[in-house]
Design a protein around this motif. Structure first.
Motif, PDB file in Angstrom:
ATOM      1  N   ALA A  80      -9.497  -3.196  13.501  1.00  0.00           N
ATOM      2  CA  ALA A  80      -9.607  -4.160  12.396  1.00  0.00           C
ATOM      3  C   ALA A  80      -9.298  -3.484  11.068  1.00  0.00           C
ATOM      4  O   ALA A  80      -8.610  -4.067  10.205  1.00  0.00           O
ATOM      5  N   ILE A  81      -9.773  -2.249  10.892  1.00  0.00           N
ATOM      6  CA  ILE A  81      -9.490  -1.519   9.648  1.00  0.00           C
ATOM      7  C   ILE A  81      -8.005  -1.214   9.532  1.00  0.00           C
ATOM      8  O   ILE A  81      -7.418  -1.354   8.453  1.00  0.00           O
ATOM      9  N   GLU A  82      -7.370  -0.810  10.632  1.00  0.00           N
ATOM     10  CA  GLU A  82      -5.931  -0.555  10.621  1.00  0.00           C
ATOM     11  C   GLU A  82      -5.158  -1.808  10.222  1.00  0.00           C
ATOM     12  O   GLU A  82      -4.238  -1.749   9.400  1.00  0.00           O
ATOM     13  N   ILE A  83      -5.538  -2.946  10.807  1.00  0.00           N
ATOM     14  CA  ILE A  83      -4.856  -4.210  10.488  1.00  0.00           C
ATOM     15  C   ILE A  83      -5.091  -4.572   9.023  1.00  0.00           C
ATOM     16  O   ILE A  83      -4.184  -5.005   8.319  1.00  0.00           O
ATOM     17  N   GLN A  84      -6.323  -4.377   8.549  1.00  0.00           N
ATOM     18  CA  GLN A  84      -6.664  -4.652   7.150  1.00  0.00           C
ATOM     19  C   GLN A  84      -5.817  -3.774   6.220  1.00  0.00           C
ATOM     20  O   GLN A  84      -5.283  -4.254   5.222  1.00  0.00           O
ATOM     21  N   GLN A  85      -5.677  -2.497   6.554  1.00  0.00           N
ATOM     22  CA  GLN A  85      -4.900  -1.583   5.714  1.00  0.00           C
ATOM     23  C   GLN A  85      -3.418  -1.956   5.695  1.00  0.00           C
ATOM     24  O   GLN A  85      -2.773  -1.888   4.651  1.00  0.00           O
ATOM     25  N   ILE A  86      -2.885  -2.349   6.845  1.00  0.00           N
ATOM     26  CA  ILE A  86      -1.487  -2.779   6.897  1.00  0.00           C
ATOM     27  C   ILE A  86      -1.302  -4.020   6.036  1.00  0.00           C
ATOM     28  O   ILE A  86      -0.339  -4.130   5.274  1.00  0.00           O
ATOM     29  N   GLY A  87      -2.246  -4.969   6.139  1.00  0.00           N
ATOM     30  CA  GLY A  87      -2.168  -6.189   5.327  1.00  0.00           C
ATOM     31  C   GLY A  87      -2.234  -5.877   3.847  1.00  0.00           C
ATOM     32  O   GLY A  87      -1.445  -6.409   3.053  1.00  0.00           O
ATOM     33  N   VAL A  94      -6.194  -9.974   4.503  1.00  0.00           N
ATOM     34  CA  VAL A  94      -6.690 -10.199   5.852  1.00  0.00           C
ATOM     35  C   VAL A  94      -8.145 -10.628   5.729  1.00  0.00           C
ATOM     36  O   VAL A  94      -9.002  -9.868   5.297  1.00  0.00           O
ATOM     37  N   GLU A  95      -8.415 -11.885   6.073  1.00  0.00           N
ATOM     38  CA  GLU A  95      -9.755 -12.436   5.891  1.00  0.00           C
ATOM     39  C   GLU A  95     -10.672 -12.173   7.070  1.00  0.00           C
ATOM     40  O   GLU A  95     -11.865 -12.007   6.898  1.00  0.00           O
ATOM     41  N   SER A  96     -10.123 -12.151   8.286  1.00  0.00           N
ATOM     42  CA  SER A  96     -10.970 -11.841   9.435  1.00  0.00           C
ATOM     43  C   SER A  96     -10.121 -11.349  10.603  1.00  0.00           C
ATOM     44  O   SER A  96      -8.955 -11.707  10.739  1.00  0.00           O
ATOM     45  N   VAL A  97     -10.760 -10.505  11.405  1.00  0.00           N
ATOM     46  CA  VAL A  97     -10.180 -10.036  12.663  1.00  0.00           C
ATOM     47  C   VAL A  97     -11.264 -10.246  13.702  1.00  0.00           C
ATOM     48  O   VAL A  97     -12.331  -9.654  13.622  1.00  0.00           O
ATOM     49  N   ILE A 129      -6.353 -12.863  14.112  1.00  0.00           N
ATOM     50  CA  ILE A 129      -6.304 -12.396  12.730  1.00  0.00           C
ATOM     51  C   ILE A 129      -6.048 -13.599  11.832  1.00  0.00           C
ATOM     52  O   ILE A 129      -5.126 -14.378  12.084  1.00  0.00           O
ATOM     53  N   ILE A 130      -6.850 -13.741  10.790  1.00  0.00           N
ATOM     54  CA  ILE A 130      -6.629 -14.785   9.795  1.00  0.00           C
ATOM     55  C   ILE A 130      -6.312 -14.079   8.483  1.00  0.00           C
ATOM     56  O   ILE A 130      -7.080 -13.229   8.019  1.00  0.00           O
ATOM     57  N   ALA A 131      -5.149 -14.405   7.903  1.00  0.00           N
ATOM     58  CA  ALA A 131      -4.696 -13.742   6.690  1.00  0.00           C
ATOM     59  C   ALA A 131      -4.105 -14.770   5.732  1.00  0.00           C
ATOM     60  O   ALA A 131      -3.690 -15.858   6.145  1.00  0.00           O
ATOM     61  N   GLY A 163      -1.750 -26.165   0.085  1.00  0.00           N
ATOM     62  CA  GLY A 163      -1.740 -27.540  -0.415  1.00  0.00           C
ATOM     63  C   GLY A 163      -1.571 -27.657  -1.910  1.00  0.00           C
ATOM     64  O   GLY A 163      -1.411 -28.746  -2.438  1.00  0.00           O
ATOM     65  N   SER A 164      -1.581 -26.579  -2.630  1.00  0.00           N
ATOM     66  CA  SER A 164      -1.423 -26.630  -4.073  1.00  0.00           C
ATOM     67  C   SER A 164       0.053 -26.704  -4.421  1.00  0.00           C
ATOM     68  O   SER A 164       0.859 -25.913  -3.945  1.00  0.00           O
ATOM     69  N   LEU A 165       0.404 -27.657  -5.246  1.00  0.00           N
ATOM     70  CA  LEU A 165       1.802 -27.792  -5.665  1.00  0.00           C
ATOM     71  C   LEU A 165       2.206 -26.673  -6.606  1.00  0.00           C
ATOM     72  O   LEU A 165       3.373 -26.335  -6.707  1.00  0.00           O
ATOM     73  N   LEU A 166       1.228 -26.102  -7.305  1.00  0.00           N
ATOM     74  CA  LEU A 166       1.540 -25.033  -8.250  1.00  0.00           C
ATOM     75  C   LEU A 166       1.827 -23.715  -7.541  1.00  0.00           C
ATOM     76  O   LEU A 166       2.617 -22.901  -8.007  1.00  0.00           O
ATOM     77  N   ASP A 167       1.172 -23.484  -6.407  1.00  0.00           N
ATOM     78  CA  ASP A 167       1.332 -22.216  -5.687  1.00  0.00           C
ATOM     79  C   ASP A 167       1.906 -22.498  -4.299  1.00  0.00           C
ATOM     80  O   ASP A 167       1.192 -22.535  -3.314  1.00  0.00           O
ATOM     81  N   VAL A 168       3.220 -22.693  -4.239  1.00  0.00           N
ATOM     82  CA  VAL A 168       3.863 -23.013  -2.963  1.00  0.00           C
ATOM     83  C   VAL A 168       4.127 -21.753  -2.137  1.00  0.00           C
ATOM     84  O   VAL A 168       4.611 -21.843  -1.034  1.00  0.00           O
ATOM     85  N   ASN A 169       3.810 -20.608  -2.669  1.00  0.00           N
ATOM     86  CA  ASN A 169       4.089 -19.355  -1.980  1.00  0.00           C
ATOM     87  C   ASN A 169       2.832 -18.741  -1.361  1.00  0.00           C
ATOM     88  O   ASN A 169       2.775 -17.557  -1.132  1.00  0.00           O
ATOM     89  N   SER A 170       1.800 -19.556  -1.110  1.00  0.00           N
ATOM     90  CA  SER A 170       0.580 -19.050  -0.524  1.00  0.00           C
ATOM     91  C   SER A 170       0.294 -19.798   0.768  1.00  0.00           C
ATOM     92  O   SER A 170       0.171 -21.027   0.760  1.00  0.00           O
ATOM     93  N   TYR A 171       0.196 -19.043   1.859  1.00  0.00           N
ATOM     94  CA  TYR A 171      -0.024 -19.627   3.170  1.00  0.00           C
ATOM     95  C   TYR A 171      -1.225 -18.946   3.840  1.00  0.00           C
ATOM     96  O   TYR A 171      -1.556 -17.807   3.546  1.00  0.00           O
ATOM     97  N   THR A 172      -1.815 -19.676   4.782  1.00  0.00           N
ATOM     98  CA  THR A 172      -2.849 -19.106   5.643  1.00  0.00           C
ATOM     99  C   THR A 172      -2.222 -18.910   7.014  1.00  0.00           C
ATOM    100  O   THR A 172      -1.642 -19.838   7.579  1.00  0.00           O
ATOM    101  N   TYR A 173      -2.354 -17.711   7.549  1.00  0.00           N
ATOM    102  CA  TYR A 173      -1.753 -17.365   8.828  1.00  0.00           C
ATOM    103  C   TYR A 173      -2.856 -17.106   9.846  1.00  0.00           C
ATOM    104  O   TYR A 173      -3.802 -16.386   9.566  1.00  0.00           O
TER     105      TYR A 173
END
Length: 184
Positions: A80-87, A94-97, A129-131, A163-173
């Protein structure tokens, strides 16, 4: 009289010599089995010595890389730490693993709809992984995961917009990966 001696000698053979002869045959068979086991043991020692010699030819750096590629245990926290560091390095939050220990116990795995038979050498573990972040950062994150030494298979990727029209470059993965460990 000679007939009596012949009968006595046949009787003594049947009564005394024949059971001892049977025991000798059993002991000879056991000796043969032990000799066979000893020969197999010597052969295994030779094979072991050859394999130890080959193993000792690997540099310690290569052994460490192999241990990182397919570890003998799944260290959830370290992974989880490795994934967090890569993110973080790629600007992805990275919000959760989450680790699902049940998946390592399945005898049949599916990948792309095809059943993959279980392997006696390794176990498969699933991580979710949720990022959050931009698409470009996410692509960089996947590239770094691909280049890491640890073997992982990305099984599923889902993403949604904030869902924000102002920030179209933010996604949840939501990413599901499979990682492997050597069996004990």
């Amino acid at each position: 009289m000679p007939a009596l001696l012949i009968i006595v000698s046949i009787g003594s053979f049947i009564m005394l010599t024949n059971p001892i002869y049977g025991e000798v045959k059993v002991l000879q068979e056991e000796q043969s089995a032990f000799d066979n086991a000893l020969a197999n043991s010597l052969e295994l020692q030779t094979v072991r010595d050859v394999l130890i010699g080959k193993y000792n030819q690997f540099s310690s750096q290569n052994v460490e890389r192999l241990d990182q590629m397919i570890p003998d245990s799944v260290d959830n926290i370290k992974l989880a730490i490795e994934i967090q560091q890569i993110g973080e390095a790629k600007g992805l939050s990275v919000e959760s693993v989450q680790y699902d220990p049940k998946t390592g116990q399945d005898s049949q795995k599916t990948l792309g709809g095809d059943a993959v038979s279980s392997n006696n050498l390794f176990e498969v573990f699933e991580l979710e992984i949720i990022a959050k972040g931009s698409y470009e950062n996410f692509i960089g994150f996947l590239g770094d995961i691909e280049k890491s030494l640890r073997i992982v298979d990305i099984v599923n990727i889902e993403f949604s917009s904030e869902g924000s029209l102002l920030d179209v470059n933010s996604y949840t993965y939501n990413i599901i990966i499979k990682t492997y460990r050597l069996r004990d």
